[in-house]
Design a protein around this motif. Structure first.
Motif, PDB file in Angstrom:
ATOM      1  N   THR A  78       0.857  -1.186   0.000  1.00  0.00           N
ATOM      2  CA  THR A  78       0.000   0.000   0.000  1.00  0.00           C
ATOM      3  C   THR A  78       0.890   1.232   0.000  1.00  0.00           C
ATOM      4  OG1 THR A  78      -1.915   1.049   1.059  1.00  0.00           O
ATOM      5  CG2 THR A  78      -0.203   0.182   2.514  1.00  0.00           C
ATOM      6  N   HIS A 126      -1.791   5.885   2.987  1.00  0.00           N
ATOM      7  CA  HIS A 126      -2.842   4.977   3.444  1.00  0.00           C
ATOM      8  C   HIS A 126      -2.434   4.284   4.739  1.00  0.00           C
ATOM      9  CE1 HIS A 126      -6.262   4.095   0.531  1.00  0.00           C
ATOM     10  NE2 HIS A 126      -5.714   5.220   0.117  1.00  0.00           N
ATOM     11  N   ILE A 137     -11.196   4.023   3.832  1.00  0.00           N
ATOM     12  CA  ILE A 137      -9.825   4.028   3.317  1.00  0.00           C
ATOM     13  C   ILE A 137      -9.558   2.774   2.492  1.00  0.00           C
ATOM     14  CG2 ILE A 137      -7.390   3.921   3.995  1.00  0.00           C
ATOM     15  CD1 ILE A 137      -8.036   5.679   6.352  1.00  0.00           C
ATOM     16  N   GLY A 176      -8.714   2.274  -1.689  1.00  0.00           N
ATOM     17  CA  GLY A 176      -7.454   1.736  -2.180  1.00  0.00           C
ATOM     18  C   GLY A 176      -7.553   0.407  -2.875  1.00  0.00           C
ATOM     19  N   PRO A 206      -2.383   2.004  -3.315  1.00  0.00           N
ATOM     20  CA  PRO A 206      -2.930   1.315  -2.144  1.00  0.00           C
ATOM     21  C   PRO A 206      -3.709   0.083  -2.543  1.00  0.00           C
ATOM     22  CG  PRO A 206      -4.195   3.290  -2.640  1.00  0.00           C
ATOM     23  CD  PRO A 206      -2.993   3.323  -3.537  1.00  0.00           C
ATOM     24  N   ASP A 241      -3.709  -2.581   3.233  1.00  0.00           N
ATOM     25  CA  ASP A 241      -4.376  -1.843   4.306  1.00  0.00           C
ATOM     26  C   ASP A 241      -4.788  -2.764   5.447  1.00  0.00           C
ATOM     27  OD1 ASP A 241      -4.071   0.477   2.897  1.00  0.00           O
ATOM     28  OD2 ASP A 241      -6.095   0.503   2.077  1.00  0.00           O
ATOM     29  N   SER A 266       0.642  10.892   6.449  1.00  0.00           N
ATOM     30  CA  SER A 266      -0.129  11.069   5.217  1.00  0.00           C
ATOM     31  C   SER A 266       0.335  12.301   4.460  1.00  0.00           C
ATOM     32  CB  SER A 266      -1.620  11.192   5.551  1.00  0.00           C
ATOM     33  OG  SER A 266      -2.080  10.027   6.170  1.00  0.00           O
ATOM     34  N   ASP A 312       2.382  10.273  -3.187  1.00  0.00           N
ATOM     35  CA  ASP A 312       1.150   9.537  -2.955  1.00  0.00           C
ATOM     36  C   ASP A 312      -0.052  10.423  -3.289  1.00  0.00           C
ATOM     37  OD1 ASP A 312       2.668   7.479  -2.088  1.00  0.00           O
ATOM     38  OD2 ASP A 312       2.232   7.738   0.045  1.00  0.00           O
ATOM     39  N   LEU A 360      -4.220  10.724  -2.423  1.00  0.00           N
ATOM     40  CA  LEU A 360      -5.339  10.275  -1.606  1.00  0.00           C
ATOM     41  C   LEU A 360      -6.641  10.607  -2.302  1.00  0.00           C
ATOM     42  CD1 LEU A 360      -4.165  11.424   1.945  1.00  0.00           C
ATOM     43  CD2 LEU A 360      -4.014   9.154   0.948  1.00  0.00           C
ATOM     44  N   ALA A 400     -10.488   8.191   0.974  1.00  0.00           N
ATOM     45  CA  ALA A 400      -9.402   8.145   1.950  1.00  0.00           C
ATOM     46  C   ALA A 400      -9.398   9.395   2.826  1.00  0.00           C
ATOM     47  CB  ALA A 400      -8.061   8.004   1.237  1.00  0.00           C
TER      48      ALA A 400
END
Length: 269
Positions: free
Chosen positions: A58, A62, A104, A108, A117, A122, A226, A235, A237, A241
Motif C-alpha cells: 500500500t 494509506h 480508506i 485503495g 494502495p 491496508d 499522510s 502519494d 489520496l 481516503a
C-alpha cells in the motif's frame, strides 16, 4: 530491513542490559518472563513483519491513516483489560473509526496493480496494529513491577532473537556486501533512534499515564505520515481516503481526549 533495524536497536539496548545487571532490582518471576516473551513475540516479529508486508502493498499515506485506528484500539483494549469503561460517546467514536477504516480500504482496493494502495496492504497494517495492542498492554502490566527501560531492553533483545530465527529460516542469510553505506546509515538511524529510543520513551510515558490518554499522541503519526507521503513520495489520496482519515482522527481525538483522569498504580523512577 526489519531484521537489520532491530539488530541496531539491540546494539543500542546492550548498555542498558549491562548496566541493569549491576543494579539490584526486582527479580523476574517465571510468569513475568513468560509475559515478556509473549509480548516480545507480538511486538517485534509479528507486528513489524506484518506491518512492513502491508506497507509494501500500500502507500505511506494509506498506512499512516490506518495507524489512526490505534488510539481507538488502545482505548478499547484498556476498557476490556484494564477496567476503563466507555460511555455512549466512546462507542460512537469506535464506530466512526471503523467506518473510516472501511472508507480508506474502499478507496485503495482498485489501485493494487499500479503500485498504489491495496485492500491486502491496508488490512495487513490493521492486523499489525491489533497485535501491537497486546504488546502495549502486556508491557504496561510488566512495568508495574519493573522499570520501563528494563522492559524495553529485554523485550527488544528477545524479539530480535526471534526475528533472526524467523528471517533466516524464511529468506536465508540476509545480504551484507550488497547493502550500500547510505542504507546502513539509514538502518542504524532507524534502529537506534526510531526503534530503541522511541520504544523506551513510549514505555516510560505509558507507564506514567493511562493508556487511553497516551493514545492521543499517536494521532500525530497518521496526520504527519499522510502529509509527508503526499509531499515527498507522490502519494495520492482519493476522496474516500480523506473522508475516512478525517473520521479516524476525529474518533481518536474524541475518545482519547475524554480519557479518565487516573494515575498509574506504580511509579518507578
Amino acid at each position: 530491513m526489519v531484521l537489520y533495524r532491530f539488530l541496531f536497536a539491540s546494539l543500542g539496548m546492550l548498555p542498558v542490559v549491562l548496566t541493569a545487571g549491576r543494579r539490584r532490582g526486582p527479580r523476574w518471576t517465571r510468569r513475568e518472563t513468560t509475559t515478556l516473551l509473549i509480548a516480545a513475540t507480538l511486538g517485534i516479529p509479528l507486528q513489524f513483519l506484518l506491518q512492513f508486508e502491508g506497507l509494501a502493498r500500500t502507500t505511506v499515506s494509506h498506512a499512516s491513516l490506518m495507524v489512526g485506528t490505534m488510539p481507538v484500539l488502545l482505548a478499547l483494549g484498556a476498557s476490556i483489560f484494564a477496567g476503563e469503561r466507555l460511555d455512549l460517546i466512546g462507542w460512537l467514536a469506535l464506530a466512526g473509526s471503523t467506518v473510516g477504516a472501511a472508507l480508506i480500504v474502499m478507496g485503495g482496493s482498485h489501485a493494487a496493480v499500479s503500485g498504489g494502495p491495496s485492500l491486502a496492504g491496508d488490512l495487513l497494517v490493521v492486523v499489525s496494529l491489533t497485535i501491537a495492542l497486546g504488546w502495549i498492554l502486556m508491557n504496561k502490566s510488566l512495568m508495574q513491577v519493573h522499570s520501563p527501560l528494563a522492559v524495553t531492553a529485554y523485550g527488544i533483545l528477545s524479539g530480535t532473537a526471534m526475528l533472526v530465527i524467523w528471517v533466516t529460516a524464511v529468506d536465508g542469510p540476509p545480504p551484507v556486501a550488497r547493502v550500500s553505506m547510505t542504507a546502513w546509515l539509514a538502518l542504524a538511524a532507524s534502529g537506534i533512534l526510531c526503534t530503541a529510543t522511541t520504544t523506551a520513551l513510549w514505555n516510560w510515558g505509558i507507564h506514567h499515564v493511562p493508556a487511553s490518554r497516551a493514545g492521543v499522541f499517536l494521532n500525530i503519526e497518521p496526520a504527519l505520515g499522510s502529509w509527508l507521503g503526499v509531499q515527498l513520495l507522490g502519494d495520492k489520496l482519493g476522496p474516500f481516503a480523506w473522508v475516512g482519515g478525517g473520521l479516524i482522527l476525529a474518533a481518536a481525538v474524541t475518545l482519547t481526549a475524554r480519557g479518565q483522569e487516573t494515575e498509574p498504580e506504580v511509579i518507578l523512577e
